[in-house]
Design a protein around this motif. Structure first.
Motif, PDB file in Angstrom:
ATOM      1  N   ILE A  65      54.543  10.655 -18.893  1.00 36.52           N
ATOM      2  CA  ILE A  65      53.667  11.743 -19.349  1.00 36.52           C
ATOM      3  C   ILE A  65      52.509  11.937 -18.376  1.00 36.52           C
ATOM      4  O   ILE A  65      52.168  13.068 -18.017  1.00 36.52           O
ATOM      5  N   TYR A  66      51.911  10.838 -17.917  1.00 33.31           N
ATOM      6  CA  TYR A  66      50.802  10.942 -16.966  1.00 33.31           C
ATOM      7  C   TYR A  66      51.271  11.575 -15.650  1.00 33.31           C
ATOM      8  O   TYR A  66      50.604  12.438 -15.088  1.00 33.31           O
ATOM      9  N   GLY A  67      52.436  11.141 -15.172  1.00 32.73           N
ATOM     10  CA  GLY A  67      52.964  11.695 -13.923  1.00 32.73           C
ATOM     11  C   GLY A  67      53.311  13.169 -14.039  1.00 32.73           C
ATOM     12  O   GLY A  67      53.017  13.960 -13.137  1.00 32.73           O
ATOM     13  N   ALA A  68      53.926  13.540 -15.146  1.00 40.90           N
ATOM     14  CA  ALA A  68      54.266  14.954 -15.348  1.00 40.90           C
ATOM     15  C   ALA A  68      53.007  15.797 -15.452  1.00 40.90           C
ATOM     16  O   ALA A  68      52.935  16.904 -14.899  1.00 40.90           O
ATOM     17  N   TRP A  69      52.003  15.279 -16.158  1.00 37.18           N
ATOM     18  CA  TRP A  69      50.742  16.005 -16.308  1.00 37.18           C
ATOM     19  C   TRP A  69      50.067  16.192 -14.950  1.00 37.18           C
ATOM     20  O   TRP A  69      49.548  17.272 -14.643  1.00 37.18           O
ATOM     21  N   THR A  70      50.082  15.158 -14.117  1.00 39.82           N
ATOM     22  CA  THR A  70      49.486  15.242 -12.787  1.00 39.82           C
ATOM     23  C   THR A  70      50.211  16.265 -11.922  1.00 39.82           C
ATOM     24  O   THR A  70      49.572  17.058 -11.206  1.00 39.82           O
ATOM     25  N   LEU A  71      51.552  16.262 -11.961  1.00 40.83           N
ATOM     26  CA  LEU A  71      52.313  17.242 -11.185  1.00 40.83           C
ATOM     27  C   LEU A  71      52.045  18.667 -11.655  1.00 40.83           C
ATOM     28  O   LEU A  71      51.910  19.578 -10.834  1.00 40.83           O
ATOM     29  N   ILE A  72      51.958  18.863 -12.942  1.00 33.68           N
ATOM     30  CA  ILE A  72      51.676  20.203 -13.472  1.00 33.68           C
ATOM     31  C   ILE A  72      50.291  20.662 -13.055  1.00 33.68           C
ATOM     32  O   ILE A  72      50.094  21.823 -12.669  1.00 33.68           O
ATOM     33  N   GLU A  73      49.311  19.752 -13.077  1.00 28.32           N
ATOM     34  CA  GLU A  73      47.960  20.121 -12.633  1.00 28.32           C
ATOM     35  C   GLU A  73      47.938  20.492 -11.160  1.00 28.32           C
ATOM     36  O   GLU A  73      47.269  21.440 -10.763  1.00 28.32           O
ATOM     37  N   LYS A  74      48.668  19.752 -10.334  1.00 25.72           N
ATOM     38  CA  LYS A  74      48.707  20.061  -8.901  1.00 25.72           C
ATOM     39  C   LYS A  74      49.374  21.407  -8.648  1.00 25.72           C
ATOM     40  O   LYS A  74      48.945  22.162  -7.770  1.00 25.72           O
ATOM     41  N   LYS A  75      50.444  21.696  -9.375  1.00 24.08           N
ATOM     42  CA  LYS A  75      51.144  22.982  -9.187  1.00 24.08           C
ATOM     43  C   LYS A  75      50.276  24.155  -9.622  1.00 24.08           C
ATOM     44  O   LYS A  75      50.288  25.195  -8.982  1.00 24.08           O
ATOM     45  N   THR A  76      49.508  23.991 -10.699  1.00 23.27           N
ATOM     46  CA  THR A  76      48.654  25.090 -11.141  1.00 23.27           C
ATOM     47  C   THR A  76      47.447  25.271 -10.228  1.00 23.27           C
ATOM     48  O   THR A  76      46.942  26.378 -10.097  1.00 23.27           O
ATOM     49  N   GLU A  77      46.973  24.201  -9.590  1.00 26.92           N
ATOM     50  CA  GLU A  77      45.843  24.331  -8.668  1.00 26.92           C
ATOM     51  C   GLU A  77      46.247  24.995  -7.370  1.00 26.92           C
ATOM     52  O   GLU A  77      45.429  25.639  -6.723  1.00 26.92           O
ATOM     53  N   GLU A  78      47.509  24.867  -6.964  1.00 24.57           N
ATOM     54  CA  GLU A  78      47.993  25.476  -5.726  1.00 24.57           C
ATOM     55  C   GLU A  78      48.069  26.995  -5.853  1.00 24.57           C
ATOM     56  O   GLU A  78      47.955  27.697  -4.867  1.00 24.57           O
ATOM     57  N   ARG A  79      48.282  27.481  -7.043  1.00 24.69           N
ATOM     58  CA  ARG A  79      48.431  28.932  -7.237  1.00 24.69           C
ATOM     59  C   ARG A  79      47.128  29.593  -7.272  1.00 24.69           C
ATOM     60  O   ARG A  79      46.257  29.921  -7.036  1.00 24.69           O
TER      61      ARG A  79
END
Length: 79
Positions: A65-79
């Motif tokens: 859950i922590y890893g998925a949350w971190t990846l989702i945050e990184k993807k949304t910050e790139e946009r």
């Protein structure tokens, strides 16, 4: 820091739910019997392997859950 606590809480909920449905727990019971065969006292024991497997499920669910949350945050910050 809030992400860590929420990941641990969600991992705890998911891990316990998964362990309830996936792991088959057969408890051990020790019966102290009297002279006439009547049960005087019953002691239930917890299985060490079961507790270890539940902990591993909770820990892995929290990490996922922590890893998925971190990846989702990184993807949304790139946009």
């Amino acid at each position: 820091m809030m992400k860590v606590w929420l990941s641990l809480l969600a991992g705890l909920i998911c891990g316990i739910t998964l362990s309830y449905f996936l792991l088959d727990y057969n408890s051990w019971a020790l019966h102290l019997t009297g002279v006439n065969g009547e049960v005087i006292r019953t002691t239930n024991e917890l299985d060490f392997n079961f507790i270890t497997n539940v902990f591993l499920l909770v820990a892995s669910a929290s990490i996922l859950i922590y890893g998925a949350w971190t990846l989702i945050e990184k993807k949304t910050e790139e946009r």
